[in-house]
Design an enzyme around this catalytic site. Structure first.
Site, short mmCIF file in Angstrom:
data_model
loop_
_atom_site.label_atom_id
_atom_site.label_comp_id
_atom_site.label_asym_id
_atom_site.label_seq_id
_atom_site.Cartn_x
_atom_site.Cartn_y
_atom_site.Cartn_z
N GLU A 3 0.73 -1.23 0.02
CA GLU A 3 0.48 0.14 0.19
C GLU A 3 0.93 1.21 -0.36
OE1 GLU A 3 -3.73 -0.25 1.95
OE2 GLU A 3 -3.46 -2.11 2.09
N LYS A 52 0.60 4.27 -5.19
CA LYS A 52 1.23 3.12 -5.39
C LYS A 52 2.75 3.70 -6.08
CE LYS A 52 -2.83 0.46 -3.47
NZ LYS A 52 -3.83 -0.97 -3.84
#
Ligand SMILES: [Zn+2]
Length: 295
Positions: A3, A52
């Site tokens: 994440e 990301k």
């Protein structure tokens, strides 16, 4: 898939260990040979993350753009000076899970023979980084980097003026379930399956609530809590969303299974109301939530 907090830690690590250094860039596997040739020998000026996605800016104006995707990971190693100077330390490997700290050896004599399919290898005078399995690895221009970022929603870890309002507006204009919108990188960049479940729980929001029926106030609190939870993740190097009061080991940190309220706790008792934590599928991903607290 890592994440956003892991990718931000990764950007810091690149800045710490390679910032200001000329790098040898190669593609031992060969698939990125043409891109590597464009970057080889250039000085790394800046490493940044948005959601990301990782952007390494080189002195010739080109960027190395990497998205790890489901299977990608970076490995690092080097001599005694090759370590992250920031307080977060320097993980040896950042992929789905971070592990260890950089393997430093005083008598560094260059990187090891590449093992497996190394898409790109970066080498400085003091250490190396290998990338394997990434879904995106490209050498792009500054204009292409700006276009890639423009497709992304606000990043809770890369705050710019107006981001909170922008997130609220993007959430409230859609009829889609908020549980899906939080994973939509054009609404919010960097949130994955764990933060999605945990922040919705902490805010007591039913994941199936359509975005356009949320109040401005609850959307704003959702943003604030996401910023707080992910900032903790950057500091801790792992996702911990529960308070110390819920850990049996106290300040020593949560034991396995104590770090989350609902994620991967299907069928177990909710830590707040005692109801059984539920598991459902939304957008082909597992979603954990509490029917007692989130309604
Ligand atoms: Zn509950």
């Amino acid at each position: 898939m890592p994440e956003g907090h892991s990718v931000h830690r990764l950007a810091r690590q690149f800045q710490d260990v390679f910032g200001g250094s000329a790098l040898r860039v190669s593609s031992p596997q060969g698939r990125f040979a043409a891109g590597a040739a464009l970057l080889d020998g250039q000085c790394l000026l800046e490493a940044t993350a948005h959601g990301k996605q990782l952007f390494l800016r080189f002195a010739n104006g080109l960027y190395l753009h990497v998205h790890l995707g489901l299977y990608g990971a970076w490995d690092f190693g080097g001599d005694d000076t090759f370590r992250g100077s920031s307080s977060i330390g320097a993980p040896r490997r950042i992929g789905e899970r971070e592990s260890g700290s950089v393997e430093n050896s005083g008598s560094y004599s260059g990187p090891p023979e590449p093992v497996g399919a190394v898409r790109v290898r970066l080498v400085s005078a003091h250490g190396w980084a290998d990338l394997r399995g990434a879904s995106t690895c490209a050498a792009i221009t500054g204009e292409e980097a700006r276009a890639a970022r423009a497709k992304l929603g606000p990043d809770p870890l890369h705050l710019a003026p107006g981001d909170r309002e922008e997130f609220i507006a993007r959430l409230l204009r859609r009829k889609t379930a908020v549980g899906l919108l939080l994973m939509d990188q054009s609404v919010l960049a960097g949130v994955g399956n764990i933060y999605r479940a945990e922040v919705l729980f902490r805010q007591g929001i039913d994941p199936w609530t359509p975005g356009n029926t949320l109040s401005v106030e609850s959307a704003g609190l959702l943003w604030d809590d996401t910023v707080a939870a992910m900032s903790d993740g950057v500091r801790d190097g792992r996702i911990i969303t529960t308070p110390a009061a819920l850990w049996s080991g106290g300040d020593a940190g949560p034991l396995d299974g104590e770090a989350h309220y609902v994620y991967q706790r299907a069928g177990q008792e909710c830590r707040r109301c005692g109801a059984a934590v539920a598991l459902t599928e939304i957008g082909a991903r597992k979603l954990y939530w509490c029917p007692g607290c989130q309604n």
